[in-house]
Design an enzyme around this catalytic site. Sequence first.
Site, mmCIF file in Angstrom:
data_model
loop_
_atom_site.group_PDB
_atom_site.id
_atom_site.type_symbol
_atom_site.label_atom_id
_atom_site.label_comp_id
_atom_site.label_asym_id
_atom_site.label_seq_id
_atom_site.Cartn_x
_atom_site.Cartn_y
_atom_site.Cartn_z
ATOM 1 N N ASP A 48 -59.853 -22.839 -50.094
ATOM 2 C CA ASP A 48 -59.418 -21.570 -50.702
ATOM 3 C C ASP A 48 -60.500 -21.050 -51.644
ATOM 4 O OD1 ASP A 48 -59.046 -23.429 -52.706
ATOM 5 O OD2 ASP A 48 -56.990 -22.830 -53.183
ATOM 6 N N SER A 49 -61.607 -21.806 -51.786
ATOM 7 C CA SER A 49 -62.805 -21.277 -52.441
ATOM 8 C C SER A 49 -63.229 -19.976 -51.767
ATOM 9 C CB SER A 49 -63.951 -22.302 -52.386
ATOM 10 O OG SER A 49 -64.158 -22.759 -51.056
ATOM 11 N N GLU A 119 -53.532 -29.647 -53.518
ATOM 12 C CA GLU A 119 -54.016 -30.142 -54.808
ATOM 13 C C GLU A 119 -52.884 -30.837 -55.550
ATOM 14 O OE1 GLU A 119 -55.915 -27.013 -57.050
ATOM 15 O OE2 GLU A 119 -57.332 -26.572 -55.434
ATOM 16 N N GLU A 186 -62.794 -34.237 -57.042
ATOM 17 C CA GLU A 186 -63.704 -33.170 -57.486
ATOM 18 C C GLU A 186 -64.037 -33.305 -58.968
ATOM 19 O OE1 GLU A 186 -62.675 -29.163 -56.336
ATOM 20 O OE2 GLU A 186 -64.356 -28.311 -57.480
HETATM 21 O O1 KIV Z 1 -61.691 -24.834 -51.806
HETATM 22 C C1 KIV Z 1 -62.627 -25.624 -51.595
HETATM 23 O O2 KIV Z 1 -63.698 -25.254 -51.078
HETATM 24 C C2 KIV Z 1 -62.427 -27.018 -51.962
HETATM 25 C C3 KIV Z 1 -63.636 -27.903 -51.999
HETATM 26 C C4 KIV Z 1 -64.534 -27.529 -53.092
HETATM 27 C C5 KIV Z 1 -63.258 -29.345 -52.060
HETATM 28 O O3 KIV Z 1 -61.344 -27.404 -52.256
#
Ligand code: KIV
Length: 262
Positions: A48-49, A119, A186
């Site tokens: 979700d980044s 998460e 993380e």
């Molecule tokens: O959303 C994301 O890209 C992630 C990674 C940084 C582990 O959760």
Amino acid sequence: MTRQKTITAATLLRAKQQGEKTVWLTAYDAVSARIAEEAGAEVLLVGDSLGMVCLGYDSTIPVTLDQMIHHCAAVVRGSTHAWVVCDLPFGSYQQSPQQAFASSVRVLQKTGCDAVKIEGGEHMAETIRFLAERGVAVVAHIGLTPQSVKKFGSYGKRGKSDAERMQMLADAASVSAAGAVCLVLENIPADLACEITGTLDIPTVGIGAGSDCDAQVLVWNDLLGISASNPPFAPAYADLRTTMSQAISRWSADVKSGQFPK
Ligand code: KIV
């Protein structure tokens, strides 16, 4: 594109047992998926980044399940053999195990991906168990959990105090016991990630968590030097921002001067 699955959760587990590192990379569309896979990424994480690196949001909080499905389906279309994991976004799973199951079903049915990532530690164990018992492959994510940024107030390192360290060990043990197939760690101290990796049977995936994790993951835009700035733990292996900018500037100058098209 035909998908000939060669990488599965069992492949990743076997790699851990044999002491082989695995390579995860985020991907957000069919092109990034194809390039990442051709270059050796074994797992494509539709993180979700994407809300921050593709959609211009200042956090991952606004990302919706529909947006994740849109991007994840493109990644699946672009990949042939990687294991594809899709983040469940904020608000799509925290309410109840039933809500998490309904969101997982939508993601798995509409995209064809292989697993979902959520998460949270101990407090998400019941949800992870509920999903795992119903056949969903779940990747858990602890340490810095960006969906909780409003609670923690920063993207800083987690697990620094003794109390946080104890909690993180308990989180890791409980998500693993609940049936998670992998665990993302993380931005936590390397020695803590090493201890967690040594105690768990399932593979750990580090990002800013030292070199002892079973796998490493980076964000596509950080790795390739497209992001305006990178977190300290994510070195750029190329400077594509400059390369792209220079190409556009050269072309733009040629258009202005009449040299394009020839
Ligand atoms: O959303 C994301 O890209 C992630 C990674 C940084 C582990 O959760």
